[in-house]
Design an enzyme around this catalytic site. Structure first.
Site, mmCIF file in Angstrom:
data_model
loop_
_atom_site.group_PDB
_atom_site.id
_atom_site.type_symbol
_atom_site.label_atom_id
_atom_site.label_comp_id
_atom_site.label_asym_id
_atom_site.label_seq_id
_atom_site.Cartn_x
_atom_site.Cartn_y
_atom_site.Cartn_z
ATOM 1 N N CYS A 1 39.997 68.009 -100.719
ATOM 2 C CA CYS A 1 39.300 68.753 -99.670
ATOM 3 C C CYS A 1 38.327 67.857 -98.908
ATOM 4 O O CYS A 1 37.961 68.167 -97.767
ATOM 5 C CB CYS A 1 38.573 69.948 -100.264
ATOM 6 S SG CYS A 1 37.347 69.517 -101.521
ATOM 7 N N HIS B 1 36.809 49.791 -102.792
ATOM 8 C CA HIS B 1 36.777 51.186 -102.353
ATOM 9 C C HIS B 1 37.473 52.091 -103.366
ATOM 10 O O HIS B 1 36.947 53.165 -103.710
ATOM 11 C CB HIS B 1 37.443 51.316 -100.979
ATOM 12 C CG HIS B 1 37.429 52.711 -100.440
ATOM 13 N ND1 HIS B 1 36.288 53.321 -99.973
ATOM 14 C CD2 HIS B 1 38.424 53.636 -100.325
ATOM 15 C CE1 HIS B 1 36.575 54.546 -99.573
ATOM 16 N NE2 HIS B 1 37.859 54.765 -99.782
#
Length: 424
Positions: free
Chosen positions: A50, A97
């Site tokens: 989400c 990352h």
């Protein structure tokens, strides 16, 4: 070969755009195959939650723009539509990352643990789609090890930092065993729903959901194993509650001092723990004066959350140091691939053979073969693949009298000569 991380998240894109380019599990499987079918893309994984959609790819040098172009086409967006929202990390920055994402350092809630499970789900989808090879397979395994170490060696996830979870943790501190407690939730919004989930996980003895719209209360109660009442019935059930958590949009208090005094009398002075998350308050301020009632407000929770956030930020700095070390270790392994390290070449070929044979064995299972048949096929075929080239070369060496290669092979396959080097 370049490693690339490309995507957008809650910091770079609005929710309507994140929704538009999100991938469901079924869509992701097909999309992965489509993505690795693009010119220059050799490996791919799609992480879609989400709060983020990210593509992790191994691409040929010069093919770095291909994943971004594909993302636009896949979602039927005009070229460049996403450019202002996308971030891109290359090679070591991409590794860093991925490590930060998996450990929760890049999450909306610092250190939240759910993202690691989502990364594992994305990895499993990529494996099922056969879009991972040795370099990214190694990266994902390294990522899971880093995330485990960060959780073990730091306190990044030790203290709650959400309002709902903090409310439940405070209740747990008051009631050492929630399995014996009755909990009354007033409201049915997002915060109350999150609290209900935490309480259901804690296996509370009884869960009551009170809401102005009874249908909404029933839906939430059904999902969390409780039962629903209307706000008009609140006074009749308040005495049952050991714990009350309130969060509605009411402009006036829903729980008054006389209601609580009556409930405490009915409980024969058995203490009641109350948490008022709402602004304006759902529980009248003078309820705090009632003996045997312990009332916490959103300000009390905020103090706890702020302290916990400071603790997590300190842990995050420790986690960043762990990540930097592990980024360099993975990149050193990757550089060895580019240099043609014979050990790495051997491993890469073996891993490629393993992935190929494993996929074929899984296909046999899918076609109805027994596990024993699939295992026998895997063992025999993998053994033959791994030994074919060495055996053929040794036979040829014997025929031409190449004694040096024969002696070298004897030393190479001598277990007594092997060293215990775990970093190889």
């Amino acid at each position: 070969m370049a490693l690339l991380a490309l995507g957008l998240n809650h910091l770079t894109a609005p929710v309507d755009l994140r929704e538009r380019i999100a991938f469901g599990p079924d869509e992701a499987r097909a999309a992965l195959s489509e993505l690795v079918g693009q010119n220059g893309v050799h490996e791919a994984m799609i992480l879609s939650t989400c709060n983020r959609t990210e593509l992790y790819c191994s691409v040929a040098d010069g093919a770095e723009p291909v994943p971004a172009d594909w993302l636009h086409r896949h979602h039927q967006l005009t070229g460049g539509k996403l450019d202002e929202f996308l971030y891109r990390h290359d090679d070591a920055a991409a590794v860093r990352h991925m490590f930060r994402v998996a450990t929760g350092l890049d999450s909306m809630v610092l250190g939240e643990p759910q993202i690691l499970g989502q990364v594992k789900d994305a990895y499993q989808l990529a494996r099922e789609a056969h879009t991972l090879k040795a370099p990214m397979e190694r990266l994902l395994q390294h990522t899971f090890a880093v995330a485990k170490r960060v959780r073990t060696d730091t306190r990044i996830g030790a203290n709650p930092v959400s309002v709902a979870y903090t409310a439940v943790r405070l209740a747990e501190q008051r009631f050492a065993d929630l399995t014996g407690a009755c909990v009354l939730l007033i409201g049915a919004g997002e915060t109350i729903e999150l609290a209900a989930r935490h309480l259901a996980d804690a296996k509370v003895r009884r869960l009551i959901v009170a809401n102005r719209t009874i249908e909404t209360a029933q839906n939430l109660a059904h999902r969390c194993g409780g039962y629903a009442i209307g706000l008009s019935d609140l006074g009749q059930h308040l005495a049952e509650a050991d714990i009350v958590i309130a969060s509605t949009a009411s402009r006036e208090p829903i729980v008054t001092k006389p209601m609580v005094e009556a409930a405490i009398r009915a409980r024969r002075r058995k203490p009641m723990f109350m948490v008022d998350i709402a602004v304006p308050r759902d529980i009248a301020a003078d309820v705090a004066k009632v003996e045997d009632v312990y009332l916490y407000t959103i300000d009390d929770l905020k103090q706890v959350i702020d302290e916990n956030l400071r603790s997590r930020e300190a842990a995050a700095r420790e986690a960043e140091a762990i990540i930097e070390l592990q980024v360099e270790r993975y990149m050193a392994w990757r550089r060895a691939l580019d240099l043609g390290n014979p050990v790495q070449d051997l491993r890469r070929h073996a891993e490629t053979d393993r992935d190929d044979v494993l996929a074929r064995a899984q296909a046999l299972l899918a076609r109805g073969k027994t596990p024993e048949e699939a295992l026998a096929f895997l063992a025999n075929t993998l053994t033959n693949k791994l030994l074919h080239a060495p055996s053929a070369n040794l036979r040829a060496a014997t025929l031409r009298g190449d004694t040096e290669l024969i002696k070298a092979a004897a030393r190479l396959f001598d277990p007594a000569a092997a060293t215990d080097d775990k970093d190889v």
